[in-house]
Scaffold this motif. Structure first.
Motif, short mmCIF file in Angstrom:
data_model
loop_
_atom_site.label_atom_id
_atom_site.label_comp_id
_atom_site.label_asym_id
_atom_site.label_seq_id
_atom_site.Cartn_x
_atom_site.Cartn_y
_atom_site.Cartn_z
N THR A 38 0.86 -1.35 0.21
CA THR A 38 0.02 0.03 0.08
C THR A 38 0.76 1.34 0.09
O THR A 38 0.17 2.41 -0.39
CB THR A 38 -1.03 -0.02 1.39
N LEU A 39 2.08 1.08 0.40
CA LEU A 39 3.07 2.20 0.60
C LEU A 39 3.96 2.56 -0.67
O LEU A 39 4.30 1.57 -1.32
CB LEU A 39 3.99 2.27 1.62
N PRO A 40 4.59 3.52 -0.90
CA PRO A 40 5.57 3.81 -2.03
C PRO A 40 6.65 2.75 -1.68
O PRO A 40 7.10 2.58 -0.49
CB PRO A 40 6.03 5.27 -1.61
N GLU A 41 7.55 2.65 -2.60
CA GLU A 41 8.58 1.50 -2.54
C GLU A 41 9.89 1.90 -1.48
O GLU A 41 9.89 0.75 -0.67
CB GLU A 41 9.25 1.17 -3.83
N PRO A 42 10.12 2.95 -1.39
CA PRO A 42 11.08 3.28 -0.41
C PRO A 42 10.87 2.98 1.19
O PRO A 42 11.64 2.69 1.87
CB PRO A 42 11.46 4.79 -0.56
N LEU A 43 9.42 2.94 1.46
CA LEU A 43 9.03 2.57 2.72
C LEU A 43 8.90 1.16 2.72
O LEU A 43 7.64 0.64 2.69
CB LEU A 43 7.66 3.50 3.16
N CYS A 44 9.79 0.45 3.28
CA CYS A 44 9.80 -1.03 3.15
C CYS A 44 10.21 -1.90 4.40
O CYS A 44 10.51 -3.01 4.33
CB CYS A 44 10.72 -1.51 1.78
N VAL A 45 10.52 -0.76 5.44
CA VAL A 45 11.18 -1.49 6.85
C VAL A 45 9.83 -1.32 7.77
O VAL A 45 9.54 -0.02 7.86
CB VAL A 45 12.35 -1.14 7.09
N PHE A 46 9.50 -2.22 8.67
CA PHE A 46 8.42 -2.05 9.53
C PHE A 46 8.53 -2.36 11.04
O PHE A 46 9.34 -3.54 11.24
CB PHE A 46 7.22 -2.90 9.15
N TYR A 47 8.23 -1.56 12.04
CA TYR A 47 8.24 -2.22 13.28
C TYR A 47 6.73 -1.96 13.83
O TYR A 47 5.94 -1.20 13.50
CB TYR A 47 9.03 -0.91 14.24
N PHE A 48 6.68 -3.00 14.70
CA PHE A 48 5.08 -3.22 15.24
C PHE A 48 5.00 -2.87 16.53
O PHE A 48 5.95 -3.27 17.26
CB PHE A 48 4.65 -4.51 14.83
N LEU A 49 3.95 -2.24 16.92
CA LEU A 49 3.83 -1.66 18.33
C LEU A 49 2.56 -1.73 18.71
O LEU A 49 1.62 -2.53 17.98
CB LEU A 49 4.24 -0.10 18.49
N ASN A 50 2.14 -1.13 19.97
CA ASN A 50 0.77 -1.10 20.44
C ASN A 50 -0.26 -0.19 20.26
O ASN A 50 -1.34 -0.09 20.36
CB ASN A 50 0.79 -1.48 21.97
#
Length: 450
Positions: A99-111
């Motif tokens: 769903t995001l532009p290609e450069p935004l490709c690393v994710f951190y999950f939180l609460n």
């Protein structure tokens, strides 16, 4: 006494005894006791049905069966932390990346959104080696100490502005210094950011980040002029900082035209960091930070692990995936466009009919109605707004106010909010405004009736 048999008065008395008064209720003089919700409706202890116009957390609808089932089924199998290899977290990250532009490709999950914005601040400071933050006036980015410091909405009533925080004018083309008649408000407001940055640099300060809600909510349901973010990003990048887009209130298709509200600024604009919360889990505590490889790698280079006990758990990711599935299957992004456009048109008709309605602004199912005392001065109609919201509650419509003057009616309903709901709500709004014009002639009279 069983909670389901406790009277509203008894529940209120218990709350007043056990819960801090800092934790406020809607409609404190006559709070609503909500015991059940489904879709865009909430129900009190007497079974009365209310149309929910403000609960953007229940993004795809209260208690959506697909989301409830996903949480329940995963809870029956496994719910543990993200240090174990599991499909849900990678499946969810992959779906979000699409769903995001290609450069935004690393994710951190939180609460929570507050955790997400706090992590975004840490990432920005590690990556840039700088400390300072530029924010928009009246902004709110969360309840942690680090975020109160970058939230003028809060810090102006507490310890004041820290030396490492720099405040730029809200890009409000209705009330701000550059209004609808300005030839290029995007450049004008971006130049204000440039001025704030230059002033900070003259004092030896170094900018780590610019934080902004993609559509400022607490600031008054503001729609920044197109091109503003690109211009701001240019100034911030030149200063060595990064751009953080806070999508916690407005992401996941709410704006209709796009999945993310920052995309309203044009296809060439890509933030360095995006934060997500609230609607991401439809009421389940989920949040996320998306960023670029360079920002993530600089954070990793510290050697300090980022671990969040519940962030990215199998249940949280199952819920997040279910929300995405519902958005897609029920075509809620397109629905937000059609229903939002219809609601905006009905509200604009109210603007023509009622002088108190100064401005109607919005996109998709993110809409603000600016109530004024006088067309020339645009003085916020604060007392009138509070009275109107109270009357709407009596008519089984849940709405609230926002903005520095608490005079903006904010519409952020669940995405299943319908054309018929729009008709009902605006009809009730019209009737109350008509009654106010006939019977309530001044703020002094209003205060007597509040």
């Amino acid at each position: 006494m069983a909670a389901d048999r406790r009277s509203k008065a008894d529940t209120l008395a218990l709350r007043q005894r056990l819960i801090s008064s800092s934790c406020r209720l809607f409609f404190p003089e006559d709070p609503v006791k909500i015991v059940r919700a489904q879709g865009q409706y909430m129900y009190d202890e007497q079974g009365a049905e209310y149309i929910d116009c403000i609960n953007n957390v229940a993004h795809v609808g209260h208690c959506h069966p697909v989301v409830v089932r996903a949480a329940h089924e995963q809870n029956q199998v496994l719910n543990t932390n993200s240090r174990y290899l599991h499909d849900n977290i990678v499946d969810y990250a992959q779906r979000l990346s699409e769903t995001l532009p290609e450069p935004l490709c690393v994710f951190y999950f939180l609460n929570s959104g507050s955790e997400a914005n706090d992590l975004a601040l840490r990432l920005a400071r590690h990556y840039t080696g700088h400390q300072d933050v530029v924010v928009l006036d009246h902004a709110y980015h969360g309840h942690l100490s680090s975020l109160i410091d970058i939230s003028p909405y809060k810090f102006r009533n507490l310890d004041g502005q820290k030396e490492w925080v720099h405040v730029a004018p809200l890009p409000d083309t209705y009330r701000g210094p550059y209004r609808e008649d300005h030839p290029n408000p995007a450049v004008a407001y971006a130049n204000e950011v440039k001025r704030v940055v230059s002033s900070a640099q003259e004092k030896g300060r170094k900018i780590a980040a610019f934080f902004a809600e993609s559509l400022p909510s607490v600031g008054g349901q503001i729609i920044p002029p197109a091109g503003y973010f690109s211009q701001v990003a240019e100034h911030i990048h030149k200063a060595g900082g990064v751009f953080v887009a806070d999508e916690i209130q407005v992401g996941f298709g709410r704006v209709g035209k796009h999945f993310w509200a920052f995309q309203l600024q044009g296809k060439d604009f890509v933030p360095d960091i995006v934060t997500m919360g609230k609607s991401i889990g439809n009421g389940h505590p989920v949040a996320c930070v998306a960023t670029t490889q360079p920002v993530a790698r600089s954070f990793e280079a510290t050697g300090v692990e980022y671990f969040n006990t519940f962030g990215g758990s199998p249940v949280s990711c199952a819920v997040g995936l279910a929300v995405l599935n519902v958005l897609e299957k029920e075509q809620l992004q397109a629905h937000a466009t059609s229903v939002g456009s219809f609601l905006m048109e009905l509200l604009r008709q109210q603007k023509i009919k009622h002088p108190i309605v100064g401005d109607v602004r919005g996109v998709g199912l993110f809409i603000g109605v600016d109530l004024i005392k006088d067309e020339a001065t645009r003085t916020p109609a604060t007392e009138e707004a509070a009275y109107l919201v109270s009357r709407l509650k009596e008519n089984y419509v849940l709405l609230s106010t926002d903005g520095p003057g608490r005079n903006i009616l904010k519409f952020k309903p669940p995405m299943c909010f319908s054309l018929d709901n729009a008709r009902q709500v605006v009809a009730k709004l019209d009737a109350i405004l008509t009654d106010m014009e006939e019977k309530v002639r001044s703020c002094q009279t209003l205060r007597l009736q509040l």
